[in-house]
Design a protein around this motif. Structure first.
Motif, mmCIF file in Angstrom:
data_model
loop_
_atom_site.group_PDB
_atom_site.id
_atom_site.type_symbol
_atom_site.label_atom_id
_atom_site.label_comp_id
_atom_site.label_asym_id
_atom_site.label_seq_id
_atom_site.Cartn_x
_atom_site.Cartn_y
_atom_site.Cartn_z
ATOM 1 N N ALA A 1 0.702 -0.801 0.231
ATOM 2 C CA ALA A 1 -0.231 0.257 -0.068
ATOM 3 C C ALA A 1 0.846 1.337 -0.287
ATOM 4 C CB ALA A 1 -0.920 0.167 1.060
ATOM 5 N N VAL A 2 2.286 0.694 0.403
ATOM 6 C CA VAL A 2 2.846 2.187 0.600
ATOM 7 C C VAL A 2 3.205 2.753 -1.090
ATOM 8 C CG1 VAL A 2 4.233 1.947 2.458
ATOM 9 C CG2 VAL A 2 4.965 0.899 1.032
ATOM 10 N N MET A 3 3.136 1.972 -1.980
ATOM 11 C CA MET A 3 3.814 1.852 -3.079
ATOM 12 C C MET A 3 2.348 2.808 -4.153
ATOM 13 S SD MET A 3 6.561 1.675 -3.848
ATOM 14 C CE MET A 3 6.619 1.108 -5.788
ATOM 15 N N TRP A 4 1.163 2.961 -3.377
ATOM 16 C CA TRP A 4 0.449 3.640 -4.398
ATOM 17 C C TRP A 4 0.078 4.944 -4.645
ATOM 18 C CZ3 TRP A 4 -4.710 1.830 -1.534
ATOM 19 C CH2 TRP A 4 -4.611 0.070 -0.900
ATOM 20 N N PRO A 5 0.562 5.628 -3.456
ATOM 21 C CA PRO A 5 0.483 7.399 -4.012
ATOM 22 C C PRO A 5 1.774 7.554 -5.361
ATOM 23 C CG PRO A 5 0.726 6.655 -1.572
ATOM 24 C CD PRO A 5 0.825 5.346 -2.195
ATOM 25 N N THR A 6 2.800 7.084 -5.106
ATOM 26 C CA THR A 6 3.923 6.950 -6.156
ATOM 27 C C THR A 6 2.919 7.228 -6.990
ATOM 28 O OG1 THR A 6 5.424 7.339 -4.093
ATOM 29 C CG2 THR A 6 6.436 6.581 -6.424
ATOM 30 N N VAL A 7 3.281 5.438 -7.612
ATOM 31 C CA VAL A 7 2.368 5.607 -8.026
ATOM 32 C C VAL A 7 1.164 5.733 -9.959
ATOM 33 C CG1 VAL A 7 1.607 3.175 -9.821
ATOM 34 C CG2 VAL A 7 3.351 2.379 -7.554
ATOM 35 N N LEU A 8 0.488 6.535 -8.577
ATOM 36 C CA LEU A 8 -1.227 6.869 -9.043
ATOM 37 C C LEU A 8 -0.401 8.430 -8.825
ATOM 38 C CD1 LEU A 8 -3.417 5.516 -5.994
ATOM 39 C CD2 LEU A 8 -2.945 4.236 -8.933
ATOM 40 N N ALA A 9 0.010 8.397 -8.545
ATOM 41 C CA ALA A 9 0.713 10.516 -8.918
ATOM 42 C C ALA A 9 1.451 10.252 -9.926
ATOM 43 C CB ALA A 9 1.240 10.719 -7.515
ATOM 44 N N VAL A 10 2.493 9.610 -10.585
ATOM 45 C CA VAL A 10 2.872 9.014 -12.112
ATOM 46 C C VAL A 10 1.687 8.913 -12.749
ATOM 47 C CG1 VAL A 10 4.414 8.447 -13.277
ATOM 48 C CG2 VAL A 10 4.990 8.295 -10.950
ATOM 49 N N ALA A 11 0.690 8.454 -12.745
ATOM 50 C CA ALA A 11 0.045 8.227 -13.166
ATOM 51 C C ALA A 11 -1.444 9.469 -13.469
ATOM 52 C CB ALA A 11 -1.311 6.841 -12.764
ATOM 53 N N TYR A 12 -1.485 9.842 -12.862
ATOM 54 C CA TYR A 12 -2.259 10.787 -12.986
ATOM 55 C C TYR A 12 -1.365 12.073 -13.655
ATOM 56 C CZ TYR A 12 -5.693 8.489 -9.176
ATOM 57 O OH TYR A 12 -6.685 7.851 -8.587
ATOM 58 N N ILE A 13 -0.521 12.976 -13.381
ATOM 59 C CA ILE A 13 0.075 13.608 -13.585
ATOM 60 C C ILE A 13 0.440 13.524 -14.940
ATOM 61 C CG2 ILE A 13 2.398 13.080 -13.860
ATOM 62 C CD1 ILE A 13 1.070 16.435 -13.385
ATOM 63 N N VAL A 14 0.676 12.079 -15.533
ATOM 64 C CA VAL A 14 0.378 11.896 -17.036
ATOM 65 C C VAL A 14 -0.542 12.349 -17.840
ATOM 66 C CG1 VAL A 14 0.501 10.205 -18.895
ATOM 67 C CG2 VAL A 14 2.710 10.103 -16.942
ATOM 68 N N VAL A 15 -1.654 11.257 -16.904
ATOM 69 C CA VAL A 15 -3.445 11.496 -18.106
ATOM 70 C C VAL A 15 -3.589 13.035 -17.440
ATOM 71 C CG1 VAL A 15 -5.668 11.613 -17.896
ATOM 72 C CG2 VAL A 15 -4.188 10.129 -17.373
ATOM 73 N N ILE A 16 -2.968 14.316 -16.216
ATOM 74 C CA ILE A 16 -3.336 15.810 -16.844
ATOM 75 C C ILE A 16 -2.643 16.408 -17.962
ATOM 76 C CG2 ILE A 16 -3.567 17.162 -16.191
ATOM 77 C CD1 ILE A 16 -3.089 15.824 -12.627
ATOM 78 N N ALA A 17 -1.585 15.916 -17.598
ATOM 79 C CA ALA A 17 -0.814 17.038 -18.918
ATOM 80 C C ALA A 17 -1.585 16.631 -20.311
ATOM 81 C CB ALA A 17 1.006 16.524 -18.574
ATOM 82 N N ALA A 18 -1.226 15.068 -20.614
ATOM 83 C CA ALA A 18 -2.013 14.680 -22.078
ATOM 84 C C ALA A 18 -3.231 15.728 -21.656
ATOM 85 C CB ALA A 18 -1.993 13.220 -21.740
ATOM 86 N N ALA A 19 -4.528 15.248 -21.232
ATOM 87 C CA ALA A 19 -5.634 16.268 -21.937
ATOM 88 C C ALA A 19 -5.184 17.612 -21.884
ATOM 89 C CB ALA A 19 -5.880 15.810 -20.572
ATOM 90 N N ALA A 20 -4.619 17.979 -20.979
ATOM 91 C CA ALA A 20 -3.901 19.467 -21.381
ATOM 92 C C ALA A 20 -3.539 20.253 -22.544
ATOM 93 C CB ALA A 20 -2.592 19.742 -20.396
#
Length: 379
Positions: free
Chosen positions: A264-283
């Motif tokens: 569970a300690v890995m979730w924030p790091t992995v999801l943070a990378v996934a989230y920023i990739v999607v946000i920047a791509a949507a922009a």
């Protein structure tokens, strides 16, 4: 060529050229996705469904839905830098941000006090209530303080800290070369991992949930990730994948983190990378007029009311369940029907809050828009 010129703007820090299409409707639509992640998580944890089977299913799908707050923080950093107005006075920036969040917060704060403290007669600590009203509760690690009154307002306490810091830090960020921004973008997700483990071992055990999930300094790592990605995007130096591939990256990250063998300690790091990739791509999709499933009108409207929805949903769900005496939830299909009904009630309440509180207060209390002159044809 720009179609409008701003006048009477005081000198400020140098900013990179903003792409012609500066509005990002896809990011507005994405806000609703984040709100639904949080709502889905709370459906599984607030006792709407009594049966173990449906609760387990919801937990499997939305078990990491609490990361929707992480998504909002990253998105907030990205959007604020993208829309930052060069030369804007610091106090004007603060005023614009505070009037966006404070009216909704004040209405829900009062509603909880009246319903819980006055109507139901539950004890309300007046000091905690005042701390909550002024949005500083996230700095207090004691139980009953950071999750108090309208419990979701803890996240606004963090946001307020981010707002205060951004105008102070952004001039420095805009002086950094691109390679340094990339280094920061790589370091921030790693720092999230360090903060969760072993960082939490530095505080008393009773404070560890607060330290990793609430403490504004730790949560600001997500906000600054959005800030750095936005700065790189404004300079046209972001090199992430396009939106279709980015959505695939997010889906893969969600599936991987849903497996029990992933700590569970890995979730924030992995999801943070996934989230920023999607946000920047949507922009990027909005700027370059590429395909995006998030900029249609219904989803944009849902994105506009997402903040109000987030603010009301816990209050509405817990209030209704307690009022009708269903503190242990509904069995069978009634659990699903209750979840859908409560969702509709939350959405309706959010629409009213947005229409009659958030929008009017922003117009009434917010700073006036800067004056513009239309240039001559020769320009």
């Amino acid at each position: 060529m720009r179609t409008q010129l701003q006048i009477d703007a005081p000198p400020g820090p140098a900013a990179p050229p903003v792409p012609e299409k500066s509005r990002l409707p896809s990011l507005t639509g994405l806000r609703w996705i984040g709100a639904m992640l949080v709502f889905g998580f709370h459906v599984g944890t607030m006792g709407i469904m009594a049966d173990e089977g449906p609760r387990t299913l919801i937990s499997r799908v939305f078990g990491m839905g609490l990361s929707g707050v992480q998504f909002f923080y990253i998105l907030s950093g990205f959007v604020l830098v993208w829309s930052f107005r060069p030369g804007e006075k610091r106090m004007t920036f603060y005023r614009r941000r505070i009037v966006k969040i404070l009216p909704n917060h004040a209405v829900l704060w009062l509603a909880v006090i009246l319903l819980v403290g006055v109507w139901w007669g539950d004890p309300v600590n007046p000091v905690v209530a005042v701390v909550n009203l002024f949005l500083v509760q996230a700095w207090f690690p004691a139980n009953g303080w950071f999750y108090s009154i309208n419990t979701v307002s803890w996240s606004l306490s963090c946001e307020l800290f981010f707002y205060l810091c951004l105008p102070l830090v952004l001039p420095l960020i805009r002086r950094l070369p691109a390679w340094a921004l990339y280094a920061v973008a790589v370091a921030l997700p790693l720092l999230m991992l360090v903060a969760i483990w072993p960082g939490q071992l530095l505080v008393p055990e009773s404070w560890r949930w607060w330290f990793t999930q609430v403490f504004p300094v730790v949560r600001s790592l997500e906000f600054w990730l959005g800030v750095v990605a936005a700065e790189l995007s404004l300079r046209s130096r972001w090199r992430g994948p396009g939106l279709p591939v980015s959505l695939g990256v997010f889906a893969a990250a969600w599936v991987v983190c849903s497996n029990e063998w992933v700590p569970a300690v890995m979730w924030p790091t992995v999801l943070a990378v996934a989230y920023i990739v999607v946000i920047a791509a949507a922009a990027r999709a909005d700027v370059e007029n590429l395909w995006s499933p998030f900029r249609n009108r219904p989803l944009r409207w849902l994105g506009e009311v997402s903040f109000a929805f987030y603010m009301v949903h816990v209050f509405v769900v817990t209030g209704v369940l307690r009022a009708v005496g269903q503190t242990h939830g509904y069995s069978g299909w009634a659990g699903l029907a209750a979840s859908l009904g409560l969702f509709g009630l939350c959405l309706g309440s959010a629409a009213l809050l947005y229409r009659y509180v958030e929008q009017p207060m922003v117009r009434l209390l917010g700073p006036r828009r800067p004056r513009y002159l239309r240039p001559s044809r020769a320009s």
